[in-house]
Design an enzyme around this catalytic site. Structure first.
Site, PDB file in Angstrom:
ATOM      1  N   ASP A   1      -6.264  -3.245 -11.432  1.00 18.84           N
ATOM      2  CA  ASP A   1      -5.733  -1.914 -11.130  1.00 18.84           C
ATOM      3  C   ASP A   1      -4.863  -1.455 -12.285  1.00 18.84           C
ATOM      4  O   ASP A   1      -4.320  -2.265 -13.058  1.00 18.84           O
ATOM      5  CB  ASP A   1      -4.909  -1.920  -9.838  1.00 18.84           C
ATOM      6  CG  ASP A   1      -4.732  -0.517  -9.262  1.00 18.84           C
ATOM      7  OD1 ASP A   1      -5.538   0.357  -9.627  1.00 18.84           O
ATOM      8  OD2 ASP A   1      -3.800  -0.285  -8.479  1.00 18.84           O
ATOM      9  N   GLY A   2      -4.754  -0.132 -12.422  1.00 23.03           N
ATOM     10  CA  GLY A   2      -3.887   0.469 -13.413  1.00 23.03           C
ATOM     11  C   GLY A   2      -3.032   1.538 -12.770  1.00 23.03           C
ATOM     12  O   GLY A   2      -3.429   2.131 -11.758  1.00 23.03           O
TER      13      GLY A   2
ATOM     14  N   GLU B   1      -6.427   1.799 -16.097  1.00 25.84           N
ATOM     15  CA  GLU B   1      -7.523   1.258 -15.297  1.00 25.84           C
ATOM     16  C   GLU B   1      -8.528   0.547 -16.204  1.00 25.84           C
ATOM     17  O   GLU B   1      -8.998  -0.559 -15.884  1.00 25.84           O
ATOM     18  CB  GLU B   1      -8.217   2.385 -14.530  1.00 25.84           C
ATOM     19  CG  GLU B   1      -7.376   3.074 -13.474  1.00 25.84           C
ATOM     20  CD  GLU B   1      -7.246   2.275 -12.183  1.00 25.84           C
ATOM     21  OE1 GLU B   1      -7.678   1.105 -12.151  1.00 25.84           O
ATOM     22  OE2 GLU B   1      -6.700   2.829 -11.209  1.00 25.84           O
TER      23      GLU B   1
ATOM     24  N   ASP C   1     -10.622   0.127  -8.352  1.00 21.41           N
ATOM     25  CA  ASP C   1     -10.617   1.375  -7.569  1.00 21.41           C
ATOM     26  C   ASP C   1     -10.774   2.586  -8.477  1.00 21.41           C
ATOM     27  O   ASP C   1     -10.605   3.724  -8.041  1.00 21.41           O
ATOM     28  CB  ASP C   1      -9.358   1.490  -6.708  1.00 21.41           C
ATOM     29  CG  ASP C   1      -8.081   1.563  -7.533  1.00 21.41           C
ATOM     30  OD1 ASP C   1      -8.161   1.644  -8.770  1.00 21.41           O
ATOM     31  OD2 ASP C   1      -6.979   1.520  -6.936  1.00 21.41           O
TER      32      ASP C   1
ATOM     33  N   HIS D   1      -5.964   1.702  -1.845  1.00 23.70           N
ATOM     34  CA  HIS D   1      -5.075   1.836  -0.679  1.00 23.70           C
ATOM     35  C   HIS D   1      -5.850   1.937   0.635  1.00 23.70           C
ATOM     36  O   HIS D   1      -5.476   2.679   1.533  1.00 23.70           O
ATOM     37  CB  HIS D   1      -4.155   3.053  -0.845  1.00 23.70           C
ATOM     38  CG  HIS D   1      -3.464   3.099  -2.173  1.00 23.70           C
ATOM     39  ND1 HIS D   1      -2.506   2.188  -2.550  1.00 23.70           N
ATOM     40  CD2 HIS D   1      -3.626   3.937  -3.230  1.00 23.70           C
ATOM     41  CE1 HIS D   1      -2.089   2.476  -3.782  1.00 23.70           C
ATOM     42  NE2 HIS D   1      -2.753   3.520  -4.217  1.00 23.70           N
TER      43      HIS D   1
ATOM     44  N   ASP E   1      -2.408  -3.495  -7.339  1.00 23.42           N
ATOM     45  CA  ASP E   1      -1.653  -2.248  -7.420  1.00 23.42           C
ATOM     46  C   ASP E   1      -0.154  -2.532  -7.524  1.00 23.42           C
ATOM     47  O   ASP E   1       0.562  -1.913  -8.333  1.00 23.42           O
ATOM     48  CB  ASP E   1      -1.952  -1.395  -6.186  1.00 23.42           C
ATOM     49  CG  ASP E   1      -1.129  -0.125  -6.137  1.00 23.42           C
ATOM     50  OD1 ASP E   1      -1.327   0.744  -7.004  1.00 23.42           O
ATOM     51  OD2 ASP E   1      -0.275  -0.008  -5.232  1.00 23.42           O
TER      52      ASP E   1
END
Length: 566
Positions: free
Chosen positions: A441-442, A480, A502, A543, A553
């Protein structure tokens, strides 16, 4: 192969269904739906061919759906089932085939007083029938709403009814599976699982097939209560009964309650002491009633008070978002930091007014529409006044940015060393016992479109391994992509890895071999690393309860905050 199954699984049927799903999906307010449709659209024809092959060889399986809770106006919870694009295409193809190939279904959808979820009839047709009933002497009405309709439709009963009229086992089996609700996030819903249909009862609200199942179930209802001087107009789970005298109308309503009870359904009762006036009402036609979004009285059709309030609320929302975007653009000194500024806000309001106006174009209360226009004028006037004050003492360039016309000097300069290129990597992938599974994740601490301090993170699914880092000035897409690049570096040459992200930006660029137009240096590093490994990139919604995504995250945000403190 049965004839109806053959029809439903033809390429042209599936393509026709896809075009309808695509049109609805791209106009959806749900970003997840729009993104899913665009991903499918990147190879739509190939996907349809593969879908048809799996349907016909028996290997097709419906994807588990996602349950989303919505808060109702009364504070209760409504369960909305979100299905994958391929699920919806198959469901739509089944619906089209039912409506074209099955005489019984054609009889159901041609019932003139049923005006919801049927081809070529909708709200205006219901209004016309109500108006005709009033002109023919109806003086009394009962309006009601069937409680929890979609969640309580006896699905098995509808399938049994269709089984009586369809001699095609393959088609009926596929239809059974298409209307079975299987939630991927069932374990995370807890007690709220009860807001969604179960295996035997209920159909998914939002499915292309749900309205048809409701109309089949209530077909006898429609026939029975349009007789002996009673007119009953029904829009799926809302109905109004009209008649010349109070007693027969009330008797018809009591009989309707009894018929619904035999289906394990109930409706709101206006004769009850604790009736909900928003859900049900009864009385003389002269007192008026609200149905299908209209306030209806003899000689008068006008948008209901709630519909008018909603329109003005949508205008307020657009203006609020416009002010926020104008402030963001000014603070960043960049025309393209936010897309909706003054001119774009007016365009959004114009589209809203046109869509709402077309929905209520059958009304005849001109004074009500003029009053609404005055209300909109007042809001626009206050917005213009705010904009003039905001632009005071601003430079010409700042005023232009705020107005919604970008500056050429705000467009980022590019180097010939960073030419766009197609992200092409080897596509063969085979999972083995040595395949590593990583989630990335970023994150940036500013808005998603803005540059600012950011962080990235990589975690492994079956170990405690985690890696994170950050940069002072970066964007969300850069972080990301950086996270995925760092994940690939964790895998030795010749190894295999599944990376879950994501980021649709990363997943679509890789899987759909799209053109990389930005972050060229990072993408070239990605291609170099991926060409030396067996790589699978898969997307997960952020999320949404995925534990690995949530952990990544948290680490990425922590890394971004750490950069700020240095």
């Amino acid at each position: 192969m049965g004839k109806i199954f053959e029809s439903a699984t033809q390429q042209r049927t599936l393509l026709r269904a896809w075009r309808k799903i695509r049109a609805n999906g791209l106009s959806s307010s749900a970003e997840e739906t729009v993104s899913a449709v665009r991903r499918f659209d990147s190879d739509a024809f190939g996907s349809i061919i593969r879908l048809q092959r799996r349907l016909r060889n028996g290997s097709f399986r419906f994807d588990p759906q996602k349950g989303v809770l919505k808060t109702k106006s009364d504070g209760g919870k409504r369960g909305i089932v979100m299905a994958s694009v391929q699920n919806r295409i198959v469901e739509r193809a089944l619906l089209d085939s039912l409506q074209v190939k099955v005489p019984y279904v054609q009889q159901v959808i041609r019932q003139p007083t049923s005006v919801g979820g049927v081809p070529h009839r909708s709200v205006p047709h219901g209004l016309s029938q109500i108006q005709s009933a009033i002109e023919d002497g109806s003086k009394y009405f009962v309006r009601s709403d069937i409680s929890g309709f979609f969640d309580n439709i006896p699905r098995g009963r509808v399938l049994e009814e269709l089984n009586e009229h369809i001699d095609d086992k393959e088609f009926l089996s596929l239809l059974d599976r298409a209307t079975t609700v299987t939630l991927a996030n069932e374990s995370t819903l807890g007690e709220d699982r009860s807001a969604f249909p179960c295996d035997e009862e209920g159909v998914a609200q939002g499915s292309p097939l749900s309205a048809l199942f409701g109309n089949i179930l209530l077909h006898d209802f429609d026939l029975r209560f349009n007789d002996r001087g009673i007119v009953c107009v029904r829009f799926i789970d809302d109905f109004v009964m009209l008649g010349a005298a109070e007693r027969p109308v009330r008797k018809a309503f009591e009989n309707a309650k009894g018929l619904l009870a035999t289906l394990n359904l109930s409706c709101h009762d206006p004769f009850s002491d604790n009736s909900n006036k928003k859900k049900t009402e009864q009385g003389h036609i002269d007192s008026g009633f609200v149905f299908l979004g209209y306030d209806i009285r003899p000689g008068l059709l006008q948008p209901s008070r709630q519909a008018r309030k909603k329109l003005l609320g949508l205008v307020d929302d657009a203006i609020r978002d416009g002010k926020r975007s104008i402030k963001i653009v000014h603070a960043a000194n960049d025309s393209f930091e936010s897309s909706q500024r003054y001119a774009q806000t007016l365009t959004r309001i114009d589209r809203t007014l046109r869509g709402w106006g077309n929905s209520f174009a059958y009304g005849n209360a001109e004074s009500t529409i003029r009053d609404l226009d005055k209300g909109v004028d007042e809001k626009l006037g206050r917005f213009r006044h705010w904009f003039r004050r905001f632009c005071e003492n601003k430079s010409a360039g700042e005023r232009r940015r705020a107005a919604g016309v970008g500056l050429l000097t705000d467009i980022q300069r590019k180097s010939l060393k960073e030419l766009p290129f197609v992200v092409e990597c080897k596509r063969s992938f085979r999972k083995s016992s040595k395949t590593r599974e990583l989630s990335t994740d970023g994150s940036v601490l500013s808005s998603k479109e803005s540059a600012g301090p950011g962080g990235w993170a990589v975690i492994e699914h079956d170990s405690d391994f985690a890696l994170a880092g950050g940069e002072n000035v970066t964007t969300n897409n850069q972080m990301e992509l950086r996270a995925v690049v760092e994940a690939l570096r964790c895998v030795p040459k010749g190894g295999s890895v599944i990376v879950t992200t994501d980021s649709e930006y990363v997943e679509r660029t890789f899987n759909c071999q799209q053109v990389a137009k930005m972050n060229i240096e990072l993408w070239r590093e990605f291609v170099r690393l991926a060409s030396e490994r067996s790589v699978k990139i898969q997307w997960v919604k952020g999320h949404s309860g995925d534990p690995f995504n949530e952990r990544a995250d948290q680490l990425a945000k922590a890394a971004a905050r750490e950069v700020c403190q240095e």
